[in-house]
Design an enzyme around this catalytic site. Structure first.
Site, PDB file in Angstrom:
ATOM      1  N   TYR A 149     -12.535 -46.086 -17.100  1.00 23.32           N
ATOM      2  CA  TYR A 149     -11.417 -45.913 -16.156  1.00 23.32           C
ATOM      3  C   TYR A 149     -10.191 -45.344 -16.879  1.00 23.32           C
ATOM      4  O   TYR A 149      -9.570 -44.377 -16.411  1.00 23.32           O
ATOM      5  CB  TYR A 149     -11.117 -47.274 -15.524  1.00 23.32           C
TER       6      TYR A 149
HETATM    7  N1  LIG Z   1      -4.720 -52.304 -10.264  1.00 26.47           N
HETATM    8  C1  LIG Z   1      -3.864 -52.108 -11.251  1.00 26.47           C
HETATM    9  O1  LIG Z   1      -3.417 -53.054 -11.934  1.00 26.47           O
HETATM   10  C2  LIG Z   1      -3.392 -50.714 -11.543  1.00 26.47           C
HETATM   11  C3  LIG Z   1      -2.536 -50.503 -12.634  1.00 26.47           C
HETATM   12  C4  LIG Z   1      -2.035 -49.212 -12.846  1.00 26.47           C
HETATM   13  C5  LIG Z   1      -2.414 -48.169 -12.022  1.00 26.47           C
HETATM   14  N2  LIG Z   1      -3.278 -48.394 -10.981  1.00 26.47           N
HETATM   15  C6  LIG Z   1      -3.593 -47.243 -10.111  1.00 26.47           C
HETATM   16  O2  LIG Z   1      -2.711 -47.318  -9.002  1.00 26.47           O
HETATM   17  C7  LIG Z   1      -3.272 -46.603  -7.907  1.00 26.47           C
HETATM   18  C8  LIG Z   1      -3.055 -47.406  -6.632  1.00 26.47           C
HETATM   19  O3  LIG Z   1      -3.648 -48.669  -6.757  1.00 26.47           O
HETATM   20  P1  LIG Z   1      -3.857 -49.577  -5.451  1.00 26.47           P
HETATM   21  O4  LIG Z   1      -4.007 -50.963  -5.926  1.00 26.47           O
HETATM   22  O5  LIG Z   1      -2.853 -49.213  -4.425  1.00 26.47           O
HETATM   23  O6  LIG Z   1      -5.272 -49.032  -4.970  1.00 26.47           O
HETATM   24  P2  LIG Z   1      -6.155 -49.547  -3.748  1.00 26.47           P
HETATM   25  O7  LIG Z   1      -5.413 -50.560  -2.931  1.00 26.47           O
HETATM   26  O8  LIG Z   1      -7.499 -49.919  -4.288  1.00 26.47           O
HETATM   27  O9  LIG Z   1      -6.276 -48.227  -2.848  1.00 26.47           O
HETATM   28  C9  LIG Z   1      -7.140 -47.217  -3.173  1.00 26.47           C
HETATM   29  C10 LIG Z   1      -7.015 -46.124  -2.127  1.00 26.47           C
HETATM   30  O10 LIG Z   1      -7.911 -45.064  -2.463  1.00 26.47           O
HETATM   31  C11 LIG Z   1      -8.633 -44.735  -1.297  1.00 26.47           C
HETATM   32  N3  LIG Z   1      -9.935 -44.171  -1.607  1.00 26.47           N
HETATM   33  C12 LIG Z   1     -10.884 -44.704  -2.415  1.00 26.47           C
HETATM   34  N4  LIG Z   1     -11.963 -43.905  -2.421  1.00 26.47           N
HETATM   35  C13 LIG Z   1     -11.686 -42.858  -1.589  1.00 26.47           C
HETATM   36  C14 LIG Z   1     -12.406 -41.717  -1.157  1.00 26.47           C
HETATM   37  N5  LIG Z   1     -13.663 -41.471  -1.578  1.00 26.47           N
HETATM   38  N6  LIG Z   1     -11.816 -40.861  -0.283  1.00 26.47           N
HETATM   39  C15 LIG Z   1     -10.564 -41.099   0.172  1.00 26.47           C
HETATM   40  N7  LIG Z   1      -9.826 -42.161  -0.194  1.00 26.47           N
HETATM   41  C16 LIG Z   1     -10.394 -43.036  -1.059  1.00 26.47           C
HETATM   42  C17 LIG Z   1      -8.782 -46.056  -0.553  1.00 26.47           C
HETATM   43  O11 LIG Z   1      -9.197 -45.816   0.762  1.00 26.47           O
HETATM   44  P3  LIG Z   1     -10.080 -46.914   1.607  1.00 26.47           P
HETATM   45  O12 LIG Z   1      -9.070 -47.743   2.337  1.00 26.47           O
HETATM   46  O13 LIG Z   1     -10.900 -46.072   2.511  1.00 26.47           O
HETATM   47  O14 LIG Z   1     -10.894 -47.686   0.616  1.00 26.47           O
HETATM   48  C18 LIG Z   1      -7.370 -46.572  -0.714  1.00 26.47           C
HETATM   49  O15 LIG Z   1      -6.510 -45.952   0.218  1.00 26.47           O
HETATM   50  C19 LIG Z   1      -4.713 -46.311  -8.276  1.00 26.47           C
HETATM   51  O16 LIG Z   1      -4.818 -44.957  -8.649  1.00 26.47           O
HETATM   52  C20 LIG Z   1      -4.958 -47.216  -9.496  1.00 26.47           C
HETATM   53  O17 LIG Z   1      -5.902 -46.652 -10.380  1.00 26.47           O
HETATM   54  C21 LIG Z   1      -3.757 -49.626 -10.728  1.00 26.47           C
END
Ligand SMILES: NC(=O)c1ccc[n+]([C@@H]2O[C@H](COP(=O)([O-])OP(=O)(O)OC[C@H]3O[C@@H](n4cnc5c(N)ncnc54)[C@H](OP(=O)(O)O)[C@@H]3O)[C@@H](O)[C@H]2O)c1
Length: 223
Positions: A132
């Site tokens: 990742y």
């Molecule tokens: N978790 C952490 O601690 C962390 C830390 C730093 C950065 N980040 C990054 O921050 C960002 C936002 O995180 P978050 O927690 O808001 O993410 P999240 O809640 O998991 O949301 C992911 C989004 O991506 C969409 N998605 C996934 N697969 C897709 C596809 N094939 N086509 C279209 N849309 C798709 C999902 O749609 P669906 O509703 O259809 O699933 C959802 O809208 C991510 O890029 C993550 O890598 C995360």
């Protein structure tokens, strides 16, 4: 403040959804990619539009048509720690496709949500997490080499708790954690600040009010 037309990839996600609401609250036009038609109703409740397409299935041309005449693209999608192939397809290839779609749609401004490269490395999270981190860095490289008006925001580990309204934001910060609400507010400020361009900014918990934190990163405006 000028009203913008913003297209969000990841609009149904934790960060993307809060950005969409805040942009709408400020009077911007907001649309975003949804995988299922039934996801449109919840967005419609606050005036955002869902356009159906799976990032892994649409072509760059099709994605460009879904984006339409936007002022900015925000990419906050992610595979969410699922398998490595999904991470490659969404967090990696998905960004490449969105960059191509931005060019095809004629949208210069592109804000990408990435991650601290050193995030949680001390915890030995395993090969999936290492993959990742590698894929996210690859996406940063691809966007930073593009000729778009790009911004890469690297938030620390995300928390689902109320925003503090204050952060630490700069080219290099120590990885701690930050609420999705504060990430969303920071993204909204960045989308609206043309003085932040072709920059990588790291974001974590801190004491600077978000508008001030963003303004202090405008090039040529540093103390
Ligand atoms: N978790 C952490 O601690 C962390 C830390 C730093 C950065 N980040 C990054 O921050 C960002 C936002 O995180 P978050 O927690 O808001 O993410 P999240 O809640 O998991 O949301 C992911 C989004 O991506 C969409 N998605 C996934 N697969 C897709 C596809 N094939 N086509 C279209 N849309 C798709 C999902 O749609 P669906 O509703 O259809 O699933 C959802 O809208 C991510 O890029 C993550 O890598 C995360």
């Amino acid at each position: 403040m000028e009203n913008l037309n913003v297209f969000i990839i990841g609009i149904t996600g934790g960060v993307g959804g809060q950005v969409a609401r805040e942009l709408r609250r400020r009077g911007d036009d907001v649309a975003g990619l949804i995988r299922k038609p039934e996801q449109a109703a919840a967005l419609g409740e606050f005036g955002a539009e869902g356009r159906v397409g799976d990032l892994t299935a649409v072509s760059a041309r099709e994605l460009a048509d879904l984006i339409g005449p936007a002022d900015a693209i925000l990419f906050s999608a992610g595979a969410g720690g699922s398998d490595m192939d999904a991470t490659t397809a969404i967090d990696g290839d998905g960004v490449d496709k969105a960059i191509e779609a931005a060019h095809l749609a004629g949208v210069a401004r592109f804000v990408l949500v990435s991650v601290f490269p050193e995030a949680w490395r001390d915890r030995n999270e395993g090969p999936g997490f290492e993959h990742y981190i590698r894929v996210k860095k690859g996406a940063d490289v691809a966007l930073s080499r593009s000729d778009l008006d790009w911004v890469i925001l690297r938030p620390a580990a995300l928390l689902d708790e109320p925003g503090r309204g204050t952060v630490a934001l700069g080219p290099a910060e120590i990885h701690v954690e930050v609420s999705r609400a504060d990430v969303a507010e920071t993204l909204v400020e960045i989308v609206h600040e043309p003085g932040i361009s072709r920059q990588i900014l790291e974001l974590t918990t801190g004491d600077t009010p978000i508008p001030l934190a963003v303004a202090s990163n405008i090039r040529g405006d540093r103390a």
